[in-house]
Design an enzyme around this catalytic site. Structure first.
Site, PDB file in Angstrom:
ATOM      1  N   ASP A 187      30.809 -38.652  21.932  1.00  0.00           N
ATOM      2  CA  ASP A 187      32.086 -38.670  22.646  1.00  0.00           C
ATOM      3  C   ASP A 187      31.951 -39.270  24.046  1.00  0.00           C
ATOM      4  O   ASP A 187      30.865 -39.289  24.627  1.00  0.00           O
ATOM      5  CB  ASP A 187      32.644 -37.252  22.756  1.00  0.00           C
ATOM      6  N   GLN A 188      33.071 -39.692  24.583  1.00  0.00           N
ATOM      7  CA  GLN A 188      33.090 -40.346  25.891  1.00  0.00           C
ATOM      8  C   GLN A 188      32.396 -39.497  26.961  1.00  0.00           C
ATOM      9  O   GLN A 188      31.594 -40.018  27.736  1.00  0.00           O
ATOM     10  CB  GLN A 188      34.534 -40.624  26.317  1.00  0.00           C
TER      11      GLN A 188
END
Length: 298
Positions: free
Chosen positions: A135-136
């Site tokens: 994820d970011q």
């Protein structure tokens, strides 16, 4: 407009009426247009007939606006290379960086940085070389396939569960047990389409965890993925009452100050695509993770 999805729970509904029932903000004429334009999937298949009979437990996905064609291009962005050879690249992705171009993030991604750094043999123009993602706001190790041989081999290892992906996380609430396994299916949250959730008809998901240290209100744990569903660790830990600290999507508001969830892909292992030699890499969490950990320890 964002795409949305839901699991149909009512028998005997035609497709357009099922969507109206779930999303009453859109006029039926607009929904019928989306269906006819091929912007609706039922059970992973595009359906273009508005009167299609939707079965109970069918997953319906609606994409109101077709995504623009994306093509990644090289950008001179700093890249933390941990290992590289002819076939494979291992990088340490910083917290806050998106892995590949997508709606809302057309550039300044890890892929843009990789394309500036090296050559990738791939037919995929917007995520070349990507075989798995984090994820970011999760930091840590990613393996990148530079050749077709590597793409096939690393992808197969993920599918066969023969690689190693181990994370560390600071989570809310100390544990009573020392270790455990979370086996709970994950799918789109029918109440919030931005989230994933443990749902009855989700895809099989397994996360193993080990408690490294308990604090008064938090714990440091190690998680090992057996499967790789979207947001898997974050969803599973919330499900057992230990959400990741700092998680803006699944955690409580009162949490550790930071730049997102305190989750770090620390260890990565795989068999080299060409030599079949086992390779394993580890990287320390980012400074903000270590700083909060020291504060908890003191």
């Amino acid at each position: 407009m964002e795409s949305f999805s839901f699991v149909n729970q009512q028998p005997g509904l035609r497709l357009d009426k099922a969507i109206v029932k779930h999303e009453s903000n859109y006029p039926r004429a607009q929904i019928q247009k989306w269906i006819k334009n091929g912007q609706v999937k039922v059970a992973d298949a595009i359906v273009t007939k508005t009167g299609f009979n939707v079965k109970v437990n069918d997953l319906v996905i609606v994409q109101p606006t077709a995504p623009p064609a994306l093509k990644a291009y090289p950008q001179d962005i700093p890249l933390d290379v941990v290992y590289e050879d002819h076939d494979v690249l291992v990088v340490n992705k910083p917290q806050g960086m998106v892995v590949h171009p997508a709606a809302g993030h057309p550039d300044q991604t890890l892929v843009n940085a990789i394309l500036y750094h090296t050559q990738i043999q791939s037919n995929n123009e917007y995520r070349p070389g990507i075989v798995h993602r984090i994820d970011q706001d999760t930091s840590g190790l990613l393996m990148i396939a530079k050749t077709a041989l590597a793409q096939e081999s690393l992808g197969r290892q993920l599918k066969d569960k023969t690689n190693l992906r181990r994370y560390v996380a600071i989570v809310h609430q100390p544990f009573t047990e020392k270790s455990g396994t979370i086996e709970a299916p994950i799918g789109r949250n029918p109440q919030n389409r931005k989230q994933q959730a443990v749902i009855e008809n989700g895809r099989a998901a397994v996360t193993h965890f080990k408690v490294l240290h308990n604090f008064a209100d938090y714990a440091l744990i190690e998680c090992q993925l057996e499967t790789g569903r979207t947001h898997q660790i974050r969803v599973h830990l919330k499900y057992i009452g230990h959400p990741v600290a700092g998680d803006p999507l699944y955690g409580p508001r009162k949490t550790l100050a930071g730049k997102g969830q305190f989750l770090h892909a620390q260890t990565l292992g795989f068999y080299h695509p060409r030599t079949n030699k086992w390779m394993e890499f580890s990287i320390d969490p980012p400074a903000i993770f270590q700083q909060r950990l020291q504060e908890l320890q003191s």
